[in-house]
Write a protein that holds these residues in place. Structure first.
Motif, PDB file in Angstrom:
ATOM      1  N   ARG A   1     -12.161   0.813  -1.154  1.00 31.03           N
ATOM      2  CA  ARG A   1     -11.946   1.610   0.054  1.00 31.03           C
ATOM      3  C   ARG A   1     -12.721   2.916  -0.025  1.00 31.03           C
ATOM      4  O   ARG A   1     -12.990   3.428  -1.102  1.00 31.03           O
ATOM      5  CB  ARG A   1     -10.450   1.907   0.233  1.00 31.03           C
ATOM      6  CG  ARG A   1      -9.557   0.683   0.389  1.00 31.03           C
ATOM      7  CD  ARG A   1      -8.105   1.103   0.219  1.00 31.03           C
ATOM      8  NE  ARG A   1      -7.141   0.055   0.513  1.00 31.03           N
ATOM      9  CZ  ARG A   1      -6.740  -0.866  -0.351  1.00 31.03           C
ATOM     10  NH1 ARG A   1      -7.238  -0.882  -1.598  1.00 31.03           N
ATOM     11  NH2 ARG A   1      -5.843  -1.771  -0.007  1.00 31.03           N
TER      12      ARG A   1
ATOM     13  N   LEU B   1      -2.478  -1.014  -3.573  1.00 29.75           N
ATOM     14  CA  LEU B   1      -2.855   0.307  -4.063  1.00 29.75           C
ATOM     15  C   LEU B   1      -1.707   1.271  -3.769  1.00 29.75           C
ATOM     16  O   LEU B   1      -1.548   1.779  -2.665  1.00 29.75           O
ATOM     17  CB  LEU B   1      -4.142   0.793  -3.391  1.00 29.75           C
ATOM     18  CG  LEU B   1      -4.640   2.176  -3.832  1.00 29.75           C
ATOM     19  CD1 LEU B   1      -4.829   2.250  -5.349  1.00 29.75           C
ATOM     20  CD2 LEU B   1      -5.937   2.544  -3.109  1.00 29.75           C
TER      21      LEU B   1
ATOM     22  N   VAL C   1      -2.983   5.192   2.319  1.00 29.90           N
ATOM     23  CA  VAL C   1      -3.868   4.056   2.036  1.00 29.90           C
ATOM     24  C   VAL C   1      -3.927   3.154   3.265  1.00 29.90           C
ATOM     25  O   VAL C   1      -2.894   2.705   3.775  1.00 29.90           O
ATOM     26  CB  VAL C   1      -3.367   3.240   0.832  1.00 29.90           C
ATOM     27  CG1 VAL C   1      -4.270   2.033   0.598  1.00 29.90           C
ATOM     28  CG2 VAL C   1      -3.306   4.117  -0.411  1.00 29.90           C
TER      29      VAL C   1
ATOM     30  N   ALA D   1       0.827  -1.202   0.000  1.00 34.57           N
ATOM     31  CA  ALA D   1       0.000   0.000   0.000  1.00 34.57           C
ATOM     32  C   ALA D   1       0.860   1.251   0.000  1.00 34.57           C
ATOM     33  O   ALA D   1       1.915   1.302   0.631  1.00 34.57           O
ATOM     34  CB  ALA D   1      -0.905  -0.003   1.224  1.00 34.57           C
TER      35      ALA D   1
ATOM     36  N   PHE E   1      -2.516   9.930  -0.410  1.00 35.57           N
ATOM     37  CA  PHE E   1      -2.131   9.015  -1.482  1.00 35.57           C
ATOM     38  C   PHE E   1      -2.017   9.771  -2.797  1.00 35.57           C
ATOM     39  O   PHE E   1      -1.121   9.529  -3.602  1.00 35.57           O
ATOM     40  CB  PHE E   1      -3.171   7.900  -1.620  1.00 35.57           C
ATOM     41  CG  PHE E   1      -3.005   7.065  -2.864  1.00 35.57           C
ATOM     42  CD1 PHE E   1      -1.909   6.231  -3.024  1.00 35.57           C
ATOM     43  CD2 PHE E   1      -3.948   7.119  -3.898  1.00 35.57           C
ATOM     44  CE1 PHE E   1      -1.741   5.465  -4.178  1.00 35.57           C
ATOM     45  CE2 PHE E   1      -3.788   6.355  -5.046  1.00 35.57           C
ATOM     46  CZ  PHE E   1      -2.690   5.526  -5.189  1.00 35.57           C
TER      47      PHE E   1
ATOM     48  N   VAL F   1      -8.788   5.688   1.521  1.00 36.02           N
ATOM     49  CA  VAL F   1      -7.742   6.283   0.681  1.00 36.02           C
ATOM     50  C   VAL F   1      -7.866   7.798   0.794  1.00 36.02           C
ATOM     51  O   VAL F   1      -8.928   8.361   0.495  1.00 36.02           O
ATOM     52  CB  VAL F   1      -7.892   5.878  -0.806  1.00 36.02           C
ATOM     53  CG1 VAL F   1      -6.783   6.511  -1.642  1.00 36.02           C
ATOM     54  CG2 VAL F   1      -7.896   4.379  -0.968  1.00 36.02           C
TER      55      VAL F   1
END
Length: 442
Positions: free
Chosen positions: A101, A386, A50, A46, A134, A55
């Motif tokens: 998410r 992610l 995240v 991640a 992110f 996120v």
């Protein structure tokens, strides 16, 4: 044009405003991180911001209110960006979120009149360290240190700023820099030159003038595309140094005087940053005018909305390339909403009670919408991995159509892939589109 000259204080005021809005806008390709210019990250695990169930994405709003009040400039009302971001988060989270998410959307406002390298560093630190985002949606971060800062801190950028990012910029900042709305600069320049030639802009001329900010991106496309693309036309280039009020004013004035002395009556622009309308003001003050080649990068709607700053006579005969309707043409010339992507973003906002009087009023909201939907589309199948590198690989196959720009995304770093011929129409006193939507690079 008449020989009427603008007074010196007015020219100084205009120059100061230009600096406040766009000084380093034109230098964003200058400073790139990494020994070989590239930035890389792992494709597993991640990324920052995240968690298992959320996120974090920061949407920046660039506040031009103070600049407008100081100058008297007219800028179309873009509504309440914070509420627009909240509406997008509501929609995304009701429709699968980001890789399953919750989208934790944070809105940060940035004062445009205070823009500086130090201010950009502070903003970058807030977003990457305090917010631990992110991804960040950029809307007016113009200094040369801004984008490298986010890349160095492994933060994905979805650039919604009307700025010239060329192939080398995207490559150097890979996998972090993307735009969900606007075009890649090399493809744009190829089409811009093609349109000017097809519209007979240079016909009968053996010389032309080019005004461009002195940046690596502009010089690269000039050398690779413009210079070899105009055989038989001697192009006098005025590279504008925008680092100070003095260099800016002297550069624009000298360009006008130089073109006038050489009897050049065709002038075109590279790189945007509203240098075009301010050059026209300086040109009028020096008893010079020409037929101008322009593009969306030169903010056509701004020119029309500020006749007290941009001499109306300078608009006559303008021709070039348009790739973002909200920055180019009024709704009377292109129905709003027009594309399915526009209709979709309009619906997302209307479900939260947000409406727009015209396309120009939605120009920022739709770039937010583009960024959020591209982020969601590319992340759909990523699961636990992610991060920027994994997202970037998935984005190459994402199904996405830009609402604020033109064209269908087909991989690469830029979702704006098409244009239309842009012309000023004396009858409506506005810019209009002519001909079909055409792929950029042609």
């Amino acid at each position: 044009m008449t020989g009427r000259r603008l007074d010196a204080p007015l020219l100084m005021r205009l120059g100061a405003v230009l600096l406040a809005m766009v000084v380093a806008y034109t230098g964003c390709a200058a400073l790139m991180p990494g020994g070989n210019g590239a930035v890389r990250t792992s494709a597993t695990g991640a990324g920052p911001g995240v968690t298992e169930d959320s996120v974090k994405v920061v949407f920046i709003g660039t506040d031009l209110t103070k600049t407008a009040s100081l100058t008297g400039f007219t800028n179309a009302d873009v509504g309440k960006p914070k509420e627009q971001v909240e509406a997008l988060a509501k929609y995304i989270n009701a429709n699968g979120g980001i890789a399953g998410r919750k989208l934790d959307a944070v809105y940060r406002e940035y004062e445009a009149s205070n823009d500086s390298p130090a201010a950009e560093t502070t903003l970058c630190s807030q977003i990457t360290q305090d917010d631990e985002a992110f991804a960040v949606v950029l809307t007016g971060q113009l200094q040369s240190n801004a984008r490298p800062c986010y890349a160095q801190r492994q933060t994905l950028m979805l650039d919604a700023t009307l700025i010239a990012n060329d192939k080398s910029t995207f490559s150097s900042l890979s996998p972090y820099l993307w735009t969900a709305t606007f075009p890649e600069y090399d493809a744009f320049t190829t089409s811009f030159l093609t349109v000017l030639k097809k519209q007979k802009f240079f016909d009968g001329r053996t010389k032309a003038g080019l005004v461009a900010a002195d940046t690596p991106a502009n010089k690269a496309v000039y050398e690779k595309i413009v210079e070899p693309g105009l055989p038989g036309v001697d192009v006098t280039v005025s590279w504008i140094d925008t680092t100070s009020l003095g260099t800016l004013n002297s550069g624009l004035t000298q360009a006008a005087v130089n073109f006038r002395g050489k009897k050049i009556d065709r002038v075109f622009f590279l790189g945007g940053a509203r240098i075009a309308p301010f050059f026209m003001t300086s040109a009028a003050a020096n008893s010079y005018t020409a037929k101008y080649g322009i593009s969306t990068f030169d903010s056509p709607s701004f020119m029309v909305s500020n006749p007290g700053t941009i001499p109306p006579a300078a608009l006559k005969g303008m021709v070039g390339v348009g790739f973002a309707p909200g920055y180019d043409v009024p709704d009377s010339e292109l129905t709003f909403p027009d594309t399915e992507a526009e209709k979709n973003c309009q619906k997302i906002y209307s479900e939260s009670g947000i409406t727009f009087q015209a396309r120009e009023n939605a120009r920022v909201a739709f770039t937010y919408c583009d960024a959020a939907l591209l982020l969601q589309s590319a992340a759909e199948d990523l699961g636990p991995d992610l991060n920027a590198a994994a997202w970037a690989a998935a984005a190459q196959d994402a199904e996405f159509a830009t609402a604020a720009g033109l064209g269908a995304y087909a991989g690469g770093y830029a979702a704006g892939t098409a244009y239309r011929v842009l012309k000023f129409d004396d009858e409506c006193g506005c810019f209009t589109y002519d001909g079909p939507v055409t792929s950029l690079g042609q």
